[in-house]
Design a protein around this motif. Structure first.
Motif, mmCIF file in Angstrom:
data_model
loop_
_atom_site.group_PDB
_atom_site.id
_atom_site.type_symbol
_atom_site.label_atom_id
_atom_site.label_comp_id
_atom_site.label_asym_id
_atom_site.label_seq_id
_atom_site.Cartn_x
_atom_site.Cartn_y
_atom_site.Cartn_z
ATOM 1 N N ILE A 54 2.320 -15.544 3.619
ATOM 2 C CA ILE A 54 1.188 -14.634 3.808
ATOM 3 C C ILE A 54 1.344 -13.379 2.955
ATOM 4 O O ILE A 54 2.429 -12.806 2.873
ATOM 5 N N LEU A 55 0.247 -12.962 2.339
ATOM 6 C CA LEU A 55 0.189 -11.689 1.636
ATOM 7 C C LEU A 55 -0.764 -10.775 2.392
ATOM 8 O O LEU A 55 -1.882 -11.180 2.717
ATOM 9 N N LEU A 56 -0.334 -9.549 2.665
ATOM 10 C CA LEU A 56 -1.164 -8.579 3.363
ATOM 11 C C LEU A 56 -1.751 -7.600 2.364
ATOM 12 O O LEU A 56 -1.015 -6.994 1.576
ATOM 13 N N ALA A 63 -0.680 1.691 5.243
ATOM 14 C CA ALA A 63 0.701 1.217 5.326
ATOM 15 C C ALA A 63 1.107 0.901 6.766
ATOM 16 O O ALA A 63 1.840 -0.057 7.018
ATOM 17 N N VAL A 64 0.619 1.698 7.706
ATOM 18 C CA VAL A 64 0.967 1.477 9.113
ATOM 19 C C VAL A 64 0.393 0.145 9.610
ATOM 20 O O VAL A 64 1.054 -0.588 10.363
ATOM 21 N N VAL A 65 -0.823 -0.177 9.179
ATOM 22 C CA VAL A 65 -1.444 -1.452 9.557
ATOM 23 C C VAL A 65 -0.632 -2.609 8.990
ATOM 24 O O VAL A 65 -0.341 -3.594 9.681
ATOM 25 N N ARG A 66 -0.251 -2.501 7.714
ATOM 26 C CA ARG A 66 0.541 -3.556 7.089
ATOM 27 C C ARG A 66 1.880 -3.734 7.807
ATOM 28 O O ARG A 66 2.324 -4.867 8.033
ATOM 29 N N MET A 67 2.501 -2.631 8.180
ATOM 30 C CA MET A 67 3.792 -2.704 8.870
ATOM 31 C C MET A 67 3.658 -3.426 10.201
ATOM 32 O O MET A 67 4.464 -4.285 10.552
ATOM 33 N N GLY A 68 2.596 -3.075 10.952
ATOM 34 C CA GLY A 68 2.383 -3.708 12.250
ATOM 35 C C GLY A 68 2.098 -5.196 12.122
ATOM 36 O O GLY A 68 2.633 -6.011 12.887
ATOM 37 N N LEU A 69 1.261 -5.555 11.156
ATOM 38 C CA LEU A 69 0.939 -6.963 10.944
ATOM 39 C C LEU A 69 2.177 -7.741 10.504
ATOM 40 O O LEU A 69 2.398 -8.878 10.944
ATOM 41 N N HIS A 97 6.675 -15.100 14.250
ATOM 42 C CA HIS A 97 6.313 -16.504 14.431
ATOM 43 C C HIS A 97 7.108 -17.357 13.451
ATOM 44 O O HIS A 97 7.138 -17.071 12.246
ATOM 45 N N GLU A 98 7.719 -18.413 13.957
ATOM 46 C CA GLU A 98 8.627 -19.221 13.146
ATOM 47 C C GLU A 98 7.944 -19.898 11.969
ATOM 48 O O GLU A 98 8.590 -20.217 10.968
ATOM 49 N N ASP A 99 6.632 -20.130 12.073
ATOM 50 C CA ASP A 99 5.930 -20.833 10.999
ATOM 51 C C ASP A 99 5.243 -19.888 10.018
ATOM 52 O O ASP A 99 4.465 -20.317 9.177
ATOM 53 N N MET A 100 5.546 -18.582 10.103
ATOM 54 C CA MET A 100 4.900 -17.607 9.237
ATOM 55 C C MET A 100 5.905 -16.668 8.581
ATOM 56 O O MET A 100 6.911 -16.307 9.182
ATOM 57 N N GLN A 101 5.588 -16.283 7.352
ATOM 58 C CA GLN A 101 6.419 -15.308 6.645
ATOM 59 C C GLN A 101 5.544 -14.451 5.745
ATOM 60 O O GLN A 101 4.804 -14.969 4.909
ATOM 61 N N VAL A 102 5.612 -13.138 5.931
ATOM 62 C CA VAL A 102 4.903 -12.211 5.051
ATOM 63 C C VAL A 102 5.735 -12.046 3.792
ATOM 64 O O VAL A 102 6.845 -11.521 3.829
ATOM 65 N N VAL A 103 5.206 -12.519 2.663
ATOM 66 C CA VAL A 103 5.974 -12.518 1.417
ATOM 67 C C VAL A 103 5.639 -11.332 0.526
ATOM 68 O O VAL A 103 6.330 -11.081 -0.475
ATOM 69 N N GLY A 104 4.580 -10.594 0.860
ATOM 70 C CA GLY A 104 4.221 -9.456 0.024
ATOM 71 C C GLY A 104 3.155 -8.594 0.655
ATOM 72 O O GLY A 104 2.497 -8.992 1.614
ATOM 73 N N GLU A 105 2.997 -7.385 0.095
ATOM 74 C CA GLU A 105 2.001 -6.434 0.572
ATOM 75 C C GLU A 105 1.299 -5.788 -0.613
ATOM 76 O O GLU A 105 1.877 -5.664 -1.699
ATOM 77 N N ALA A 106 0.061 -5.386 -0.400
ATOM 78 C CA ALA A 106 -0.709 -4.688 -1.421
ATOM 79 C C ALA A 106 -1.605 -3.669 -0.737
ATOM 80 O O ALA A 106 -2.030 -3.864 0.399
ATOM 81 N N SER A 107 -1.878 -2.576 -1.443
ATOM 82 C CA SER A 107 -2.666 -1.496 -0.853
ATOM 83 C C SER A 107 -4.114 -1.481 -1.335
ATOM 84 O O SER A 107 -4.930 -0.729 -0.812
ATOM 85 N N CYS A 166 -13.174 -14.837 8.634
ATOM 86 C CA CYS A 166 -13.405 -13.415 8.851
ATOM 87 C C CYS A 166 -13.022 -13.092 10.295
ATOM 88 O O CYS A 166 -13.430 -13.807 11.221
ATOM 89 N N ILE A 167 -12.238 -12.031 10.472
ATOM 90 C CA ILE A 167 -11.799 -11.664 11.813
ATOM 91 C C ILE A 167 -11.848 -10.148 11.951
ATOM 92 O O ILE A 167 -11.611 -9.408 10.980
ATOM 93 N N LEU A 168 -12.187 -9.672 13.126
ATOM 94 C CA LEU A 168 -12.282 -8.241 13.364
ATOM 95 C C LEU A 168 -10.899 -7.624 13.572
ATOM 96 O O LEU A 168 -10.006 -8.252 14.137
ATOM 97 N N LYS A 169 -10.739 -6.373 13.128
ATOM 98 C CA LYS A 169 -9.474 -5.676 13.328
ATOM 99 C C LYS A 169 -9.191 -5.443 14.806
ATOM 100 O O LYS A 169 -8.040 -5.277 15.202
ATOM 101 N N SER A 170 -10.246 -5.454 15.601
ATOM 102 C CA SER A 170 -10.086 -5.239 17.041
ATOM 103 C C SER A 170 -9.722 -6.518 17.795
ATOM 104 O O SER A 170 -9.517 -6.496 19.005
ATOM 105 N N ALA A 171 -9.623 -7.645 17.096
ATOM 106 C CA ALA A 171 -9.321 -8.923 17.746
ATOM 107 C C ALA A 171 -7.894 -8.926 18.301
ATOM 108 O O ALA A 171 -7.008 -8.267 17.749
ATOM 109 N N PRO A 172 -7.653 -9.664 19.375
ATOM 110 C CA PRO A 172 -6.297 -9.790 19.918
ATOM 111 C C PRO A 172 -5.355 -10.411 18.887
ATOM 112 O O PRO A 172 -5.782 -11.169 18.018
ATOM 113 N N HIS A 173 -4.064 -10.084 19.004
ATOM 114 C CA HIS A 173 -3.083 -10.582 18.050
ATOM 115 C C HIS A 173 -3.042 -12.107 17.998
ATOM 116 O O HIS A 173 -2.888 -12.698 16.925
#
Length: 217
Positions: free
Chosen positions: A4-6, A11-17, A24-34, A102-109
């Motif tokens: 996953i790329l965020l 920056a705080v949103v990216r950190m939390g995500l 989750h064992e089946d997921m890995q954040v491999v990069g971030e962009a602003s 498409c998903i809302l930022k207010s959606a549950p995790h």
């Protein structure tokens, strides 16, 4: 493992995500962009399976423009739009740009996690209120007598439909369009679902009627 790329300007949103998804064992954040341009370059470098793209990024390229450009460069990548706008205009524009969901930022995790898994598997994902509005739009179109579903097809789906009608196999289509066989199969499945067809001959007949081979019947 879903890579996953965020892409979000906060920056705080990216950190939390990142913390959430890496749990989750089946997921890995491999990069971030602003912003969008950075997101495109990071995607080309890191080859993620899913890009979680913020819609509104005031500094640099916005999410819609980045999505449209990235899909041209990497047709196989799934892009999940993350937005605070529960507005049908943004929804339709995101789909037209090539977003897989498409998903809302207010959606549950847990909904975000499910959405990522869905688009990573080649499926579309829309939050419930968006799905309701799309259905209302479709029903309205039918009531107005405009039932031609050809306009529902993406440019890539039309390309796949044309090549199917020309008799190419899934492997040959994949080679011509420089995409994976799995992606061809996904496009073919989407075609059949949108056109309400179940067999290849039905698709060929439809393509001929639409003149996709240069002549109609």
């Amino acid at each position: 493992m879903i890579k996953i790329l965020l892409c979000d300007d906060h920056a705080v949103v990216r950190m939390g995500l990142k913390m959430l998804l890496n749990n989750h064992e089946d997921m890995q954040v491999v990069g971030e962009a602003s912003e969008g341009n950075e997101g495109i370059q990071q995607s080309l470098d890191l080859k993620p399976d899913v890009v979680v793209m913020d819609l509104s990024m005031p500094h640099g390229k916005d999410g819609l423009s980045a999505t449209s450009e990235l899909k041209k460069l990497m047709p196989d990548v799934a892009i999940l739009i993350l937005t605070m706008h529960d507005d049908e205009e943004y929804l339709f524009r995101a789909i037209q740009a090539g977003a897989s969901g498409c998903i809302l930022k207010s959606a549950p995790h847990d909904e975000l996690v499910a959405a990522i898994r869905s688009v990573a598997g080649g499926n579309a994902y829309l939050h419930p209120s968006a799905t309701k509005r799309l259905m209302e739009e479709y029903i309205g179109t039918v009531k107005q007598g405009n039932t031609d579903t050809f306009n529902l097809l993406s440019d890539r789906e039309k390309e796949v439909l044309t090549l199917i009608a020309k008799g190419f196999s899934n492997k040959e289509i994949a080679e011509q369009l420089i995409i994976s066989v799995k992606t061809v199969e996904t496009h073919k499945g989407n075609l059949m679902e949108k056109l309400q067809m179940k067999t290849r001959p039905e698709l060929v007949s439809y393509a001929l009627k639409k003149g996709l081979l240069g002549y109609g019947i």
